[in-house]
Each structure stands twice: as structure tokens, then as C-alpha cells.
Design a protein around this motif. Structure first.
Motif, PDB file in Angstrom:
ATOM      1  N   GLU A  23      -9.543  -0.916   0.720  1.00  0.00           N
ATOM      2  CA  GLU A  23      -9.273   0.394   0.126  1.00  0.00           C
ATOM      3  C   GLU A  23      -9.170   0.329  -1.401  1.00  0.00           C
ATOM      4  OE1 GLU A  23      -9.027   3.285   2.030  1.00  0.00           O
ATOM      5  OE2 GLU A  23      -9.804   1.896   3.549  1.00  0.00           O
ATOM      6  N   ILE A  24      -9.479  -0.836  -1.982  1.00  0.00           N
ATOM      7  CA  ILE A  24      -9.318  -1.005  -3.425  1.00  0.00           C
ATOM      8  C   ILE A  24     -10.216  -0.063  -4.223  1.00  0.00           C
ATOM      9  CG2 ILE A  24     -11.031  -2.868  -3.676  1.00  0.00           C
ATOM     10  CD1 ILE A  24      -7.598  -2.908  -5.365  1.00  0.00           C
ATOM     11  N   LYS A  25     -11.404   0.242  -3.716  1.00  0.00           N
ATOM     12  CA  LYS A  25     -12.303   1.160  -4.414  1.00  0.00           C
ATOM     13  C   LYS A  25     -11.730   2.573  -4.436  1.00  0.00           C
ATOM     14  CE  LYS A  25     -16.649  -1.341  -3.723  1.00  0.00           C
ATOM     15  NZ  LYS A  25     -18.033  -1.276  -3.153  1.00  0.00           N
ATOM     16  N   LYS A  26     -11.105   2.977  -3.335  1.00  0.00           N
ATOM     17  CA  LYS A  26     -10.472   4.297  -3.298  1.00  0.00           C
ATOM     18  C   LYS A  26      -9.284   4.352  -4.252  1.00  0.00           C
ATOM     19  CE  LYS A  26     -11.824   5.650   1.376  1.00  0.00           C
ATOM     20  NZ  LYS A  26     -11.340   6.061   2.741  1.00  0.00           N
ATOM     21  N   PHE A  27      -8.571   3.243  -4.352  1.00  0.00           N
ATOM     22  CA  PHE A  27      -7.453   3.159  -5.298  1.00  0.00           C
ATOM     23  C   PHE A  27      -7.969   3.339  -6.724  1.00  0.00           C
ATOM     24  CE2 PHE A  27      -3.822   0.281  -6.991  1.00  0.00           C
ATOM     25  CZ  PHE A  27      -3.053   1.390  -7.297  1.00  0.00           C
ATOM     26  N   LYS A  28      -9.074   2.684  -7.026  1.00  0.00           N
ATOM     27  CA  LYS A  28      -9.705   2.811  -8.348  1.00  0.00           C
ATOM     28  C   LYS A  28     -10.057   4.271  -8.634  1.00  0.00           C
ATOM     29  CE  LYS A  28     -13.722   1.048 -10.942  1.00  0.00           C
ATOM     30  NZ  LYS A  28     -14.422   2.328 -11.219  1.00  0.00           N
ATOM     31  N   GLU A  29     -10.685   4.899  -7.681  1.00  0.00           N
ATOM     32  CA  GLU A  29     -11.106   6.295  -7.867  1.00  0.00           C
ATOM     33  C   GLU A  29      -9.901   7.214  -8.065  1.00  0.00           C
ATOM     34  OE1 GLU A  29     -13.368   7.017  -4.370  1.00  0.00           O
ATOM     35  OE2 GLU A  29     -15.091   5.796  -5.030  1.00  0.00           O
ATOM     36  N   SER A  30      -8.807   6.923  -7.387  1.00  0.00           N
ATOM     37  CA  SER A  30      -7.631   7.770  -7.488  1.00  0.00           C
ATOM     38  C   SER A  30      -6.916   7.622  -8.836  1.00  0.00           C
ATOM     39  CB  SER A  30      -6.645   7.451  -6.358  1.00  0.00           C
ATOM     40  OG  SER A  30      -6.040   6.186  -6.546  1.00  0.00           O
ATOM     41  N   LEU A  31      -7.105   6.482  -9.496  1.00  0.00           N
ATOM     42  CA  LEU A  31      -6.455   6.247 -10.789  1.00  0.00           C
ATOM     43  C   LEU A  31      -7.282   6.764 -11.964  1.00  0.00           C
ATOM     44  CD1 LEU A  31      -5.094   2.596 -10.380  1.00  0.00           C
ATOM     45  CD2 LEU A  31      -3.767   4.711 -10.352  1.00  0.00           C
ATOM     46  N   GLU A  32      -8.586   6.778 -11.805  1.00  0.00           N
ATOM     47  CA  GLU A  32      -9.455   7.099 -12.933  1.00  0.00           C
ATOM     48  C   GLU A  32      -9.498   8.602 -13.213  1.00  0.00           C
ATOM     49  OE1 GLU A  32     -12.626   3.547 -13.442  1.00  0.00           O
ATOM     50  OE2 GLU A  32     -13.142   5.037 -11.926  1.00  0.00           O
ATOM     51  N   ASN A  33      -9.478   8.915 -14.501  1.00  0.00           N
ATOM     52  CA  ASN A  33      -9.628  10.283 -14.976  1.00  0.00           C
ATOM     53  C   ASN A  33     -10.135  10.234 -16.400  1.00  0.00           C
ATOM     54  OD1 ASN A  33      -7.281   9.761 -16.633  1.00  0.00           O
ATOM     55  ND2 ASN A  33      -6.007  10.223 -14.840  1.00  0.00           N
ATOM     56  N   ARG A  65       0.807  -1.224   0.000  1.00  0.00           N
ATOM     57  CA  ARG A  65       0.000   0.000   0.000  1.00  0.00           C
ATOM     58  C   ARG A  65       0.838   1.272   0.000  1.00  0.00           C
ATOM     59  NH1 ARG A  65      -5.027   0.486   4.083  1.00  0.00           N
ATOM     60  NH2 ARG A  65      -5.216  -1.620   3.226  1.00  0.00           N
ATOM     61  N   SER A  66       2.014   1.236   0.577  1.00  0.00           N
ATOM     62  CA  SER A  66       2.826   2.441   0.751  1.00  0.00           C
ATOM     63  C   SER A  66       3.337   3.044  -0.554  1.00  0.00           C
ATOM     64  CB  SER A  66       4.015   2.140   1.667  1.00  0.00           C
ATOM     65  OG  SER A  66       4.833   1.129   1.103  1.00  0.00           O
ATOM     66  N   VAL A  67       3.198   2.314  -1.678  1.00  0.00           N
ATOM     67  CA  VAL A  67       3.740   2.813  -2.950  1.00  0.00           C
ATOM     68  C   VAL A  67       2.637   3.278  -3.903  1.00  0.00           C
ATOM     69  CG1 VAL A  67       5.847   1.437  -2.810  1.00  0.00           C
ATOM     70  CG2 VAL A  67       3.813   0.456  -3.889  1.00  0.00           C
ATOM     71  N   VAL A  68       1.444   3.480  -3.380  1.00  0.00           N
ATOM     72  CA  VAL A  68       0.330   3.918  -4.218  1.00  0.00           C
ATOM     73  C   VAL A  68       0.675   5.205  -4.968  1.00  0.00           C
ATOM     74  CG1 VAL A  68      -1.975   4.932  -4.119  1.00  0.00           C
ATOM     75  CG2 VAL A  68      -1.542   2.744  -3.011  1.00  0.00           C
ATOM     76  N   VAL A  82      -7.019  -3.467 -15.251  1.00  0.00           N
ATOM     77  CA  VAL A  82      -7.750  -4.450 -14.439  1.00  0.00           C
ATOM     78  C   VAL A  82      -6.887  -4.797 -13.235  1.00  0.00           C
ATOM     79  CG1 VAL A  82      -9.110  -5.432 -16.338  1.00  0.00           C
ATOM     80  CG2 VAL A  82      -6.864  -6.411 -15.797  1.00  0.00           C
ATOM     81  N   TRP A  83      -7.543  -5.275 -12.187  1.00  0.00           N
ATOM     82  CA  TRP A  83      -6.838  -5.609 -10.951  1.00  0.00           C
ATOM     83  C   TRP A  83      -6.175  -6.980 -11.020  1.00  0.00           C
ATOM     84  CZ3 TRP A  83      -6.260  -1.190  -9.235  1.00  0.00           C
ATOM     85  CH2 TRP A  83      -7.272  -0.325  -8.826  1.00  0.00           C
ATOM     86  N   GLY A  84      -5.084  -7.115 -10.238  1.00  0.00           N
ATOM     87  CA  GLY A  84      -4.449  -8.405 -10.021  1.00  0.00           C
ATOM     88  C   GLY A  84      -4.544  -8.796  -8.560  1.00  0.00           C
TER      89      GLY A  84
END
Length: 285
Positions: free
Chosen positions: A132-142, A99-102, A120-122
């Protein structure tokens, strides 16, 4: 007749063996993991929409931010993607290993060319981020980047980029991802999706295997992290029923930061309509 026997003192023999082992370890940890190879493939599809003849997909997988020691590999990937011609970028999972390298991962995606990016996720993405995977998704999408979680995107009329959640951890729902009729490219982290994807899509892009990461000459990879049925899909291009599968060796490393006889890989896949097939290597049935 002279005696041709050569005697090596035990200490010297062990020194030679030790030096050889250290040399292999040094090569497999310091050199090969950053020795990025570019794979170019042309595939022919009769059903490809005419206006998409010549479309090029840059395929990136298994970045593994957080477990790969040779950080310069990421700079090389960015340089190659910016230099080579591609129309879309497909990223098939295991972006991070912790998680620390997001933030490093997000910085990498922000530096990619301004082209449609599909992710896609692995398994490691889920293991690292958990709830926190949903927050990760939101942070990547644009505007240019989409994370497909058992979903699809119609890039052009009757041309779909489909993506399933990680098959290795049984999070995939292919019925939802490929529910539309048309030309479909499926992004999946692991080739373990093929039991469900065969004959349902034209092309599958996957990773997860790292090509075995360590490949012994004349023997192969001692370990490929998939169930026995899918170990033959360690890396390369395959014909599975009417579906073509490409499995990349990926960019980073996992568990052990080594690669041997299995360099990192970025692939550029060109789709052609009714042209002569020019493949990376012969299709394996």
C-alpha cells in the motif's frame, strides 16, 4: 581511629538501586522523548547558486507515528517549524510505525507551513504499508508536498532536491536520483547511502539512527541500527570526501519508547555561498 565503614542493609541497598533504575526509566520514557532540541547549522558551498545564498532547510526525520508514546512531541515540532525561518522542509523517512496511524501522519503534514515539502521513505514506512506504499505516497502528495522515490526535483535552475528510497532495505537507486548536473542535496533515510553518494552530491540529509536512542556517558550508543561501516555516523555532521553528511537524531522512538542522553532533534540548515563556515560542531573526517 573511628571505623568509617558504612553498612547498608541488603534490602535498603536493593531499594536504592531499584529507585535509581526506576528514576532513569521514568526520565527516559516520560521526559527526554519530548525534550525537543533545535539544531542550527550554517554550511558554506562555493558551488551554491548565488540567488540561493541563505536558503534554510528544516530537516525532520523519524517521526514514527504509532510507536512514540509522547504524542506532544509532534505539537512541539509543528510549533517550531512555524516559528523558525525556513524555505523548504525535508523529511527523511520512517513517518509511521504501523498502518493504523496513517491519518495522524497526514494530519501532521497538512499542518506544516505552506512551503515546499520533500519526503523520502524509510524502512518502517515500507514495513508498515507494504504493497500500500504507493497509495500512501498519493495520499501525501499535493501542491506543496512531494515524495521522492529514487527521483529528483529541480527547485531552481541547476539546484536539485534528490531523494532515494530506503537504503537500509536496499531499495535505493542513486543513479536515477542524482542523474542531473548541478548543485544537489540528497535526502536519504539512512547514512548507509554514503558508500554510493560520496563525491556525487554536495549535501546528504539522513536519519534512521535516532542517534542511538540510548547513549551511555563515556561509552556511547550500545546499538546503532546500521551496518558496522556506518556506525560512526550515529548523529551529527561529517565530511565524507567532498560531500557533507548530516545525520539527525530524529523525532520519535522505535522498538522501545525511550531516549536517554539523546534527545529528539529538529535541524535548520542554512546554505551560504563563500561565507565563513559556522558548523554545529567540527567536521569529522
Amino acid at each position: 581511629m573511628p571505623n568509617m565503614n558504612i553498612y547498608l542493609p541488603r534490602r535498603r541497598f536493593l531499594t536504592l538501586i531499584g529507585t535509581g533504575i526506576l528514576g532513569i526509566l521514568g526520565y527516559s520514557t516520560a521526559f527526554e522523548p519530548k525534550n525537543l532540541k533545535i539544531t542550527k547549522i550554517k554550511l558554506n558551498f562555493k558551488s551554491l547558486p548565488t540567488k540561493l545564498d541563505g536558503l534554510v532547510i528544516a530537516h525532520i526525520t523519524d517521526l514514527h507515528f504509532g510507536s512514540t508514546l509522547c504524542s506532544e512531541i509532534y505539537k512541539k515540532v509543528l510549533e517550531v517549524v512555524k516559528k523558525e525561518n525556513s524555505d523548504i522542509i525535508a523529511v527523511t523517512g520512517d513517518i509511521i510505525s504501523k498502518r493504523s496511524v496513517v491519518d495522524k501522519a497526514k494530519e501532521f503534514f497538512n499542518q506544516l507551513p505552506d512551503k515546499p515539502i520533500f519526503i523520502v521513505w524509510g524502512n518502517w514506512d515500507h514495513w508498515s504499508m507494504n504493497k500500500e506504499i504507493k497509495k500512501f505516497k498519493e495520499s501525501l502528495e499535493n501542491k506543496k508536498t512531494r515524495v521522492l522515490v529514487n527521483d529528483y526535483y529541480e527547485l531552481e535552475e541547476n539546484f536539485f532536491i534528490c531523494g532515494v528510497d530506503d537504503p537500509h532495505t536496499s531499495r535505493d537507486n542513486i543513479n536515477n536520483a542524482v542523474r542531473k548536473t548541478g548543485f544537489k542535496i540528497l535526502l536519504a533515510h539512512s547514512p548507509e547511502i554514503m558508500g554510493k553518494a560520496e563525491n556525487r552530491v554536495e549535501l546528504v540529509l539522513a536519519g534512521h539512527t535516532h542517534g542511538g536512542q540510548v547513549v551511555i556517558p563515556f561509552i556511547g550508543a550500545p546499538f546503532v541500527p546500521v551496518t558496522k561501516k556506518y556506525r560512526r555516523y550515529a548523529s551529527g555532521i561529517f565530511k565524507v570526501g567532498k560531500t557533507i553528511l548530516f545525520v539527525s537524531r530524529g523525532i520519535g522512538t522505535s522498538i522501545f519508547p525511550v531516549r536517554m542522553n539523546c534527545p529528539p532533534e529538529i535541524a535548520f540548515i542554512e546554505l551560504r555561498k563563500n561565507k565563513i563556515k559556522v558548523l554545529q560542531k567540527p567536521l569529522l573526517n
